[in-house]
Scaffold this active site. Sequence first.
Site, PDB file in Angstrom:
ATOM      1  N   SER A  11      -7.782  -2.551   2.719  1.00  0.00           N
ATOM      2  CA  SER A  11      -8.220  -1.458   1.853  1.00  0.00           C
ATOM      3  C   SER A  11      -9.393  -1.957   1.027  1.00  0.00           C
ATOM      4  CB  SER A  11      -7.081  -1.029   0.927  1.00  0.00           C
ATOM      5  OG  SER A  11      -7.584  -0.246  -0.143  1.00  0.00           O
ATOM      6  N   ASP A  38      -9.673   4.585   1.789  1.00  0.00           N
ATOM      7  CA  ASP A  38      -8.726   5.387   1.009  1.00  0.00           C
ATOM      8  C   ASP A  38      -9.464   6.583   0.415  1.00  0.00           C
ATOM      9  OD1 ASP A  38      -6.187   3.603   0.888  1.00  0.00           O
ATOM     10  OD2 ASP A  38      -7.830   2.236   0.428  1.00  0.00           O
ATOM     11  N   HIS A  69      -7.680   7.129   5.492  1.00  0.00           N
ATOM     12  CA  HIS A  69      -6.384   7.522   4.931  1.00  0.00           C
ATOM     13  C   HIS A  69      -6.656   8.662   3.960  1.00  0.00           C
ATOM     14  CE1 HIS A  69      -2.644   6.286   2.325  1.00  0.00           C
ATOM     15  NE2 HIS A  69      -2.531   7.492   2.849  1.00  0.00           N
ATOM     16  N   GLY A 145      -2.660   6.590  -4.686  1.00  0.00           N
ATOM     17  CA  GLY A 145      -3.617   6.997  -5.698  1.00  0.00           C
ATOM     18  C   GLY A 145      -4.349   5.873  -6.386  1.00  0.00           C
ATOM     19  N   PHE A 146      -3.742   4.693  -6.436  1.00  0.00           N
ATOM     20  CA  PHE A 146      -4.355   3.567  -7.128  1.00  0.00           C
ATOM     21  C   PHE A 146      -4.001   2.268  -6.418  1.00  0.00           C
ATOM     22  CE2 PHE A 146      -3.724   6.822 -10.350  1.00  0.00           C
ATOM     23  CZ  PHE A 146      -4.972   6.880 -10.959  1.00  0.00           C
ATOM     24  N   GLY A 147      -4.910   1.296  -6.470  1.00  0.00           N
ATOM     25  CA  GLY A 147      -4.629  -0.031  -5.956  1.00  0.00           C
ATOM     26  C   GLY A 147      -3.887  -0.859  -6.987  1.00  0.00           C
ATOM     27  N   GLY A 148      -3.406  -2.014  -6.534  1.00  0.00           N
ATOM     28  CA  GLY A 148      -2.796  -2.959  -7.446  1.00  0.00           C
ATOM     29  C   GLY A 148      -1.399  -2.627  -7.913  1.00  0.00           C
ATOM     30  N   ASP A 178       1.651   0.277   3.503  1.00  0.00           N
ATOM     31  CA  ASP A 178       0.500   0.250   2.607  1.00  0.00           C
ATOM     32  C   ASP A 178       1.008   0.354   1.179  1.00  0.00           C
ATOM     33  OD1 ASP A 178      -1.851   0.598   1.212  1.00  0.00           O
ATOM     34  OD2 ASP A 178      -2.390   2.501   2.159  1.00  0.00           O
ATOM     35  N   GLY A 200      -4.941  -4.851  -0.088  1.00  0.00           N
ATOM     36  CA  GLY A 200      -6.165  -4.716  -0.877  1.00  0.00           C
ATOM     37  C   GLY A 200      -6.318  -5.859  -1.839  1.00  0.00           C
ATOM     38  N   SER A 201      -5.614  -5.805  -2.952  1.00  0.00           N
ATOM     39  CA  SER A 201      -5.734  -6.833  -3.992  1.00  0.00           C
ATOM     40  C   SER A 201      -5.431  -8.224  -3.458  1.00  0.00           C
ATOM     41  CB  SER A 201      -4.790  -6.516  -5.152  1.00  0.00           C
ATOM     42  OG  SER A 201      -5.101  -5.270  -5.739  1.00  0.00           O
TER      43      SER A 201
END
Length: 228
Positions: A11, A38, A69, A145-148, A178, A200-201
């Site tokens: 991501s 995303d 996505h 909706g958000f990473g991390g 994911d 991602g992170s």
Amino acid sequence: MDTRAPTLVASVLPADFSELGQEVRRLEKAGVDRIQWDVMDGRFVPNITFGPDVISANRELVSMGFEAHLMVDDPDPMLPRWVEAGCEIVIVHAEACRHLHRTLSAIADLGAKAGVALNPATPLDAVTNVLDLVDLLLVMTVNPGFGGQQYIAAMEPKIAAARAEIDQRGLDIELEVDGGIAGSTIGAAARAGADVFCAGSALFNGADTIEQRTAALRSAADAGIEAR
């Protein structure tokens, strides 16, 4: 049981957007298998991210696959744009589609692989009647909706149920996870039955190099698959 080699998807939400092309090249060089874009519309999820022109601008920079996505309400009118932008896989949310069977068929008609995603609160039963149209099933291990965000381990029984359904029916479907995928969680997701892992992170952040982080995630996923 399916024991295909793990696929590692990046991501780009944590990327430096001012250097997005360089970041995409860096991920390919590190050994990532494909990129997940995303796509968020500020309605289905509260964030807003990439449009098709951004994806298209990066398509010729790398040879690895792209998946879109779509975390958007009513994705149908926009489906051609993501395929035209160079996404070989288009993933829609079961929760966002009024006529999911029709939407998945439309993706296939555009020449792309059709994916369907399930939010944590959405049961697997929401997609069992359309799995014959699906190339990829994405079990969200966070709310989108958000990473991390922190990995929701309670999704592992859903992953296992999805793997059993796919295998019992003899379907050729990638099973992706994911959300919160890191060295500490990827093995459990793999043991539960996933074979595609979107991180991602965990790829972008750390004291070591991105190549080392990529290799460590792949190794942990391999070990999890072997332990099934």
